[in-house]
Design a protein around this motif. Structure first.
Motif, PDB file in Angstrom:
ATOM      1  N   ASN A 580      23.666  46.939 -68.872  1.00  0.00           N
ATOM      2  CA  ASN A 580      22.310  46.556 -69.278  1.00  0.00           C
ATOM      3  C   ASN A 580      21.432  46.188 -68.097  1.00  0.00           C
ATOM      4  O   ASN A 580      20.219  46.117 -68.222  1.00  0.00           O
ATOM      5  CB  ASN A 580      22.361  45.379 -70.254  1.00  0.00           C
ATOM      6  N   THR A 581      22.045  45.908 -66.979  1.00  0.00           N
ATOM      7  CA  THR A 581      21.266  45.465 -65.832  1.00  0.00           C
ATOM      8  C   THR A 581      20.862  46.625 -64.935  1.00  0.00           C
ATOM      9  O   THR A 581      19.685  46.880 -64.713  1.00  0.00           O
ATOM     10  CB  THR A 581      22.065  44.432 -65.015  1.00  0.00           C
ATOM     11  N   CYS A 582      21.839  47.341 -64.419  1.00  0.00           N
ATOM     12  CA  CYS A 582      21.520  48.403 -63.468  1.00  0.00           C
ATOM     13  C   CYS A 582      21.692  49.802 -64.026  1.00  0.00           C
ATOM     14  O   CYS A 582      21.242  50.761 -63.422  1.00  0.00           O
ATOM     15  CB  CYS A 582      22.388  48.260 -62.220  1.00  0.00           C
ATOM     16  N   LYS A 583      22.368  49.937 -65.156  1.00  0.00           N
ATOM     17  CA  LYS A 583      22.571  51.237 -65.817  1.00  0.00           C
ATOM     18  C   LYS A 583      23.355  52.208 -64.919  1.00  0.00           C
ATOM     19  O   LYS A 583      23.187  53.417 -64.988  1.00  0.00           O
ATOM     20  CB  LYS A 583      21.231  51.854 -66.222  1.00  0.00           C
ATOM     21  N   VAL A 608      15.235  49.822 -60.401  1.00  0.00           N
ATOM     22  CA  VAL A 608      14.496  50.692 -61.313  1.00  0.00           C
ATOM     23  C   VAL A 608      14.537  52.104 -60.754  1.00  0.00           C
ATOM     24  O   VAL A 608      14.678  52.321 -59.548  1.00  0.00           O
ATOM     25  CB  VAL A 608      13.024  50.234 -61.483  1.00  0.00           C
ATOM     26  N   SER A 609      14.405  53.042 -61.654  1.00  0.00           N
ATOM     27  CA  SER A 609      14.443  54.442 -61.254  1.00  0.00           C
ATOM     28  C   SER A 609      13.062  54.890 -60.799  1.00  0.00           C
ATOM     29  O   SER A 609      12.084  54.131 -60.825  1.00  0.00           O
ATOM     30  CB  SER A 609      14.928  55.306 -62.413  1.00  0.00           C
ATOM     31  N   LEU A 610      13.000  56.164 -60.401  1.00  0.00           N
ATOM     32  CA  LEU A 610      11.734  56.720 -59.930  1.00  0.00           C
ATOM     33  C   LEU A 610      10.669  56.679 -61.023  1.00  0.00           C
ATOM     34  O   LEU A 610       9.536  56.279 -60.774  1.00  0.00           O
ATOM     35  CB  LEU A 610      11.944  58.148 -59.452  1.00  0.00           C
ATOM     36  N   ARG A 611      11.023  57.081 -62.238  1.00  0.00           N
ATOM     37  CA  ARG A 611      10.051  57.120 -63.328  1.00  0.00           C
ATOM     38  C   ARG A 611       9.715  55.721 -63.851  1.00  0.00           C
ATOM     39  O   ARG A 611       8.620  55.487 -64.335  1.00  0.00           O
ATOM     40  CB  ARG A 611      10.577  57.988 -64.463  1.00  0.00           C
ATOM     41  N   GLU A 612      10.662  54.817 -63.760  1.00  0.00           N
ATOM     42  CA  GLU A 612      10.403  53.443 -64.209  1.00  0.00           C
ATOM     43  C   GLU A 612       9.525  52.685 -63.226  1.00  0.00           C
ATOM     44  O   GLU A 612       8.756  51.805 -63.611  1.00  0.00           O
ATOM     45  CB  GLU A 612      11.718  52.699 -64.393  1.00  0.00           C
ATOM     46  N   SER A 613       9.634  53.003 -61.975  1.00  0.00           N
ATOM     47  CA  SER A 613       8.899  52.270 -60.950  1.00  0.00           C
ATOM     48  C   SER A 613       7.404  52.532 -61.060  1.00  0.00           C
ATOM     49  O   SER A 613       6.966  53.658 -61.338  1.00  0.00           O
ATOM     50  CB  SER A 613       9.384  52.681 -59.564  1.00  0.00           C
ATOM     51  N   LYS A 614       6.624  51.466 -60.837  1.00  0.00           N
ATOM     52  CA  LYS A 614       5.165  51.568 -60.861  1.00  0.00           C
ATOM     53  C   LYS A 614       4.562  51.483 -59.468  1.00  0.00           C
ATOM     54  O   LYS A 614       3.356  51.261 -59.319  1.00  0.00           O
ATOM     55  CB  LYS A 614       4.587  50.465 -61.751  1.00  0.00           C
ATOM     56  N   SER A 615       5.410  51.664 -58.457  1.00  0.00           N
ATOM     57  CA  SER A 615       4.914  51.621 -57.083  1.00  0.00           C
ATOM     58  C   SER A 615       5.277  52.856 -56.283  1.00  0.00           C
ATOM     59  O   SER A 615       4.929  52.946 -55.108  1.00  0.00           O
ATOM     60  CB  SER A 615       5.465  50.390 -56.366  1.00  0.00           C
ATOM     61  N   PHE A 661      14.348  50.685 -55.765  1.00  0.00           N
ATOM     62  CA  PHE A 661      14.327  52.109 -56.134  1.00  0.00           C
ATOM     63  C   PHE A 661      15.773  52.587 -56.195  1.00  0.00           C
ATOM     64  O   PHE A 661      16.566  52.336 -55.274  1.00  0.00           O
ATOM     65  CB  PHE A 661      13.535  52.915 -55.105  1.00  0.00           C
ATOM     66  N   ARG A 662      16.138  53.254 -57.292  1.00  0.00           N
ATOM     67  CA  ARG A 662      17.476  53.792 -57.471  1.00  0.00           C
ATOM     68  C   ARG A 662      17.391  55.282 -57.760  1.00  0.00           C
ATOM     69  O   ARG A 662      16.571  55.708 -58.586  1.00  0.00           O
ATOM     70  CB  ARG A 662      18.171  53.070 -58.629  1.00  0.00           C
ATOM     71  N   MET A 663      18.222  56.064 -57.081  1.00  0.00           N
ATOM     72  CA  MET A 663      18.220  57.510 -57.292  1.00  0.00           C
ATOM     73  C   MET A 663      19.656  58.022 -57.205  1.00  0.00           C
ATOM     74  O   MET A 663      20.404  57.676 -56.282  1.00  0.00           O
ATOM     75  CB  MET A 663      17.363  58.210 -56.241  1.00  0.00           C
ATOM     76  N   LYS A 664      20.049  58.855 -58.177  1.00  0.00           N
ATOM     77  CA  LYS A 664      21.366  59.485 -58.149  1.00  0.00           C
ATOM     78  C   LYS A 664      21.262  60.801 -57.390  1.00  0.00           C
ATOM     79  O   LYS A 664      20.439  61.656 -57.717  1.00  0.00           O
ATOM     80  CB  LYS A 664      21.888  59.733 -59.557  1.00  0.00           C
ATOM     81  N   ASP A 775      15.734  40.060 -57.847  1.00  0.00           N
ATOM     82  CA  ASP A 775      16.429  39.976 -59.119  1.00  0.00           C
ATOM     83  C   ASP A 775      15.517  40.503 -60.228  1.00  0.00           C
ATOM     84  O   ASP A 775      14.410  40.981 -59.982  1.00  0.00           O
ATOM     85  CB  ASP A 775      16.871  38.541 -59.406  1.00  0.00           C
ATOM     86  N   ASN A 776      16.022  40.437 -61.470  1.00  0.00           N
ATOM     87  CA  ASN A 776      15.257  40.995 -62.586  1.00  0.00           C
ATOM     88  C   ASN A 776      13.888  40.337 -62.749  1.00  0.00           C
ATOM     89  O   ASN A 776      12.902  41.007 -63.050  1.00  0.00           O
ATOM     90  CB  ASN A 776      16.071  40.846 -63.878  1.00  0.00           C
ATOM     91  N   GLU A 777      13.835  39.022 -62.546  1.00  0.00           N
ATOM     92  CA  GLU A 777      12.569  38.316 -62.750  1.00  0.00           C
ATOM     93  C   GLU A 777      11.545  38.698 -61.690  1.00  0.00           C
ATOM     94  O   GLU A 777      10.364  38.887 -61.993  1.00  0.00           O
ATOM     95  CB  GLU A 777      12.816  36.808 -62.729  1.00  0.00           C
ATOM     96  N   LEU A 778      11.991  38.829 -60.449  1.00  0.00           N
ATOM     97  CA  LEU A 778      11.068  39.231 -59.390  1.00  0.00           C
ATOM     98  C   LEU A 778      10.618  40.673 -59.586  1.00  0.00           C
ATOM     99  O   LEU A 778       9.450  41.018 -59.343  1.00  0.00           O
ATOM    100  CB  LEU A 778      11.733  39.063 -58.026  1.00  0.00           C
ATOM    101  N   ILE A 779      11.548  41.552 -60.028  1.00  0.00           N
ATOM    102  CA  ILE A 779      11.173  42.937 -60.310  1.00  0.00           C
ATOM    103  C   ILE A 779      10.141  42.999 -61.438  1.00  0.00           C
ATOM    104  O   ILE A 779       9.147  43.732 -61.359  1.00  0.00           O
ATOM    105  CB  ILE A 779      12.417  43.765 -60.655  1.00  0.00           C
ATOM    106  N   GLU A 780      10.382  42.223 -62.480  1.00  0.00           N
ATOM    107  CA  GLU A 780       9.447  42.194 -63.608  1.00  0.00           C
ATOM    108  C   GLU A 780       8.069  41.709 -63.174  1.00  0.00           C
ATOM    109  O   GLU A 780       7.044  42.259 -63.602  1.00  0.00           O
ATOM    110  CB  GLU A 780      10.006  41.288 -64.704  1.00  0.00           C
TER     111      GLU A 780
END
Length: 804
Positions: A580-583, A608-615, A661-664, A775-780
């Motif tokens: 649930n955190t990093c998938k 977050v992934s490329l499409r999820e990221s807003k930056s 940023f996370r990319m496979k 962390d999740n809160e800072l990312i949010e």
């Protein structure tokens, strides 16, 4: 007016009236020029003095007083006899608690006066020696004219004994004073006129009192009628207003009543006439003149003549400053009104100077608990906000809000506006306890105006990136407004729209879609001409875009193997779920996930992934210089074989809200990644194999999550390693590999400082400053920031290549 002894103190001021002075002079001369030698007997004077002594103070006190005034000679002839005492009581009577005793020092052969048969004073025996010089220069009044004047005042009894032109006056309190004959004559005529007009004065007073009462009750029409009646009465009795101040005061008040009735012409006429009378009576520098000028300026301001009103306000302010001083309430009032008018005229600098000068003076004179001081500080705060000086505006609001709450109450507009301005100009939401208490009461209130402040607080939360707080607030606010204002109120739709936006900023796609759908349904249930109908098109557009985003994210997870089949990282079964955190890591159930938390932790890095990221942004090409660099590095891998680039991509980010940023990496294509040396980032690669996870867990020990991330994941920087070359067919077979990119120390510190600046109380400051990775809160928080424009900074170049 008061008909008591104080009239004698004011007698000298009546000299401005020409007719009264002329009559007094004639009366004095008539006493001086008429001489009857047959009545100069000592017996007559003795009888007159005995009558006076019968009703006055004891002889000893009277003699001592006369000795102090006139010397020892004044005590001659003051012996008292029984035969004359009763006659004296009849002769001397009170006139409205005032009585006169005229005495003259002379020879024993000089005579006094006697009483006529009607009870009024018979002045035929009054004799006073006069010098030949005065006798030649002044005319005389006939005896018949003088008797006519006295008979018109039958209630006034005057006893006169000639004493070198002086008069001893006794009032009701026993005080005695010496007057000249000119002054005695003026007092006599003034009392005669005023006593004859006593009834008229009472009517004028009652009319004016009725006008003031009606004005206080808000009945300006009745006030104007009563003021006109008072003016008519004064015109019928000029003696009641010899100095014209009463008429000026009535005109001034009547001008205010006309002002309230929105009759500027009549009001201005009354003000101008009153101003003229005040100037003639009191002089040009009297404070009352500047009061009328101020009221006249208010009339011009209300009628739309701002420039003329400003000129009048400036004259009033200058005059009050000169005559009353800077700390006078009237001066401070002029400064405030002039500053407000300057703001409407666009002269912000002059208004700012006036208010910055007035506020400290008001604080000194009245204190912060005073309404005038609080209103002035509220105006200064508003002016600071208009000038863009938000920090100064917020400081003033922070000072006055507790006092406004005490003085005005929470529901007062001044209090609400100060709270609104404080929220709008705040960059930090660690509010003081008194501000927090006010906001809590507004949130628990069902007052629509208080809920408007709560709505502004939610908007400020969104502007600051605190979207989770904003979403919770708008959800409660929407429910309250449904009860208070109803489902068709504009405030209700505003709250629901804000709830939609806050959920969208949190990237709660499903919840945001539900909120927009509710908005559409409510809008369709309103009449066709309702204002909410305009929101339907926008809401439907957002629903379509959110559905599209949901599909894009699902496609990305599928393309990057986030839904591919695999064994559980803990029990190795074939059924699995994503973390649930990093998938990234795979588990068969939530229970399995929790039981293997320590084993899983090194790979469970929030991202977050490329499409999820807003930056992030991607361009399908790379600069030629970087492409040449890639070919050079590929050539070094195997100099005997040639390589070719099949595709290239430039990855850039906005450093203001980039966190992860996370990319496979592709398991079927060779990949070369070149990082920009100027980028403040750190990166790492993670394998998807369970063996690596277990080996990592074996070295984890009892360390903290942050230390595990640092110790078990090898983080690199572009300065240490510029490239990553990934060839799965040769090196890794079919195993997957992930690339994680996070901010460097400088960028992470900047993001943490920005978050702590917004709110850092209750341990939040310490929590964020202790982070080694977002962390999740800072990312949010970073994902929900509203930024203008896009600051493009290339940080990574990706090349897909093959052997030829």
């Amino acid at each position: 007016m008061s008909f008591n002894a104080s009239k004698f103190q004011k007698a000298s001021y009546v000299s401005e009236e020409h007719s009264l002075a002329q009559k007094a002079r004639k009366l004095r001369d008539s006493w001086s020029l008429r001489r009857n030698s047959g009545s100069d007997s000592t017996g007559s004077r003795g009888k007159l003095v005995q009558g006076v002594q019968a009703t006055e103070a004891p002889v000893s006190r009277r003699q001592s007083f006369l000795q102090r005034i006139f010397g020892r000679a004044s005590s001659k002839g003051l012996s008292r006899t029984t035969s004359s005492s009763n006659r004296g009581r009849r002769l001397i009577k009170r006139v409205n608690t005032v009585r006169f005793s005229f005495t003259q020092k002379g020879s024993k052969n000089e005579s006094g006066s006697s009483q006529d048969s009607e009870g009024s004073l018979n002045c035929k025996e009054i004799i006073k020696p006069v010098q030949q010089k005065r006798e030649a220069s002044h005319g005389t009044v006939s005896e018949a004219e003088y008797m006519s004047l006295l008979r018109g005042s039958q209630n006034m009894f005057v006893h006169v004994q000639h004493l070198s032109g002086g008069a001893v006056v006794h009032d009701a309190s026993g005080r005695q004073r010496l007057l000249q004959m000119d002054e005695v004559a003026r007092v006599f005529l003034q009392l005669k006129n005023e006593l004859s007009a006593a009834t008229t004065y009472s009517k004028a007073l009652m009319a004016r009192f009725g006008a003031e009462t009606a004005s206080k009750q808000g009945n300006s029409n009745a006030a104007v009628v009563e003021y006109h009646e008072a003016l008519r009465i004064l015109e019928s009795a000029p003696a009641l207003d010899s100095d014209r101040l009463s008429r000026a005061s009535i005109l001034h008040s009547m001008g205010q009543s006309y002002h309230d009735l929105d009759m500027p012409t009549e009001s201005g006429s009354c003000y101008l006439e009153a101003l003229g009378l005040y100037k003639r009576s009191l002089g040009r520098d009297h404070p009352t003149n500047f009061t009328v000028l101020h009221d006249l300026g208010a009339l011009f301001e209300k009628d739309g003549y701002a420039t003329e009103a400003a000129a009048l306000y400036e004259r009033s302010f200058a005059g009050r400053l000169k005559t009353l001083g800077q700390h006078a309430p009237e001066t401070l009032s002029s400064m405030q009104d002039l500053a407000s008018l300057k703001v409407s005229l666009g002269d912000m600098e002059s208004a700012l100077l006036l208010l910055e000068r007035a506020v400290p003076a008001l604080d000194t004179v009245f204190g912060l608990q005073n309404e005038t001081t609080l209103n002035a500080m509220n105006k200064l705060s508003l002016l600071y906000q208009k000038l863009g000086l938000d920090e100064q505006s917020r400081l003033i609001c922070g000072r006055i809000i507790p006092h406004c709450r005490t003085t005005f109450g929470l529901t007062n507009p001044v209090t609400r506006d100060a709270v609104l301005r404080y929220i709008q100009s705040s960059e930090n939401f660690d509010f003081p306890p008194e501000i927090t208490d006010v906001l809590d009461q507004y949130q628990n209130s069902r007052d629509p105006e208080a809920l408007r402040v709560v709505h502004r607080l939610g908007r400020s939360f969104m502007d600051a990136g605190l979207n989770r707080d904003a979403a919770a607030l708008f959800e409660t606010l929407f429910e309250d407004l449904l009860v208070v204002k109803g489902p068709e109120a504009p405030e209700t739709f505003d709250a629901l729209s804000a709830l939609c936006v806050s959920r969208e900023h949190l990237d709660f796609v499903d919840k945001a879609i539900l909120a927009y759908q509710q908005l559409v349904q409510m809008a369709y249930s309103t009449p066709d001409d309702h204002h909410s109908r305009k929101r339907i098109g926008y809401a439907q557009k957002r629903i379509g875009e959110l559905n599209q985003r949901r599909e894009v994210l699902a496609t990305e997870r599928k393309d990057w193997g986030l839904h591919e089949s695999g064994k559980c990282e803990h029990c190795r079964c074939s059924t699995k779920i994503l973390c649930n955190t990093c998938k990234i890591s795979h588990f068969c159930s939530e229970l399995c996930h929790k039981s293997s938390l320590q084993t899983h932790r090194p790979h469970c890095i929030p991202s977050v992934s490329l499409r999820e990221s807003k930056s992030l942004a991607v361009k399908p090409r790379c600069p030629a210089s970087v492409q040449d660099q890639a070919l050079s590095k590929l050539y070094q891998l195997n100099r005997t074989r040639s390589t070719g680039i099949t595709a290239s991509y430039t990855f850039s980010f906005d450093p203001r809200n980039f966190t992860t940023f996370r990319m496979k990496l592709s398991s079927t294509t060779n990949t070369l990644i070149i990082f920009s040396l100027d980028s403040d980032i750190q990166f790492a690669t993670l394998d998807c194999s369970s063996s690596s996870t277990r080996s990592s867990a074996s070295t984890s020990g009892s360390s903290t999550p942050e230390s595990e991330h640092r110790d078990l994941v090898q983080w690199l920087t572009p300065q240490r390693q510029e490239t990553i070359c990934y060839a799965p067919s040769e090196a890794f077979g079919s195993q997957g590999k992930y690339l994680l990119v996070t901010p460097g120390k400088g960028m992470l510190k900047s993001t943490v400082d920005q978050r702590v600046k917004v709110r850092g109380a209750n341990g939040e400051k310490e929590h964020f400053r202790s982070l080694a990775l977002p962390d999740n809160e800072l990312i949010e928080y970073a994902q929900g920031l509203l930024l203008s424009g896009y600051l493009e900074e290339a940080f990574m170049y990706v090349f897909e290549w093959d052997w030829r």
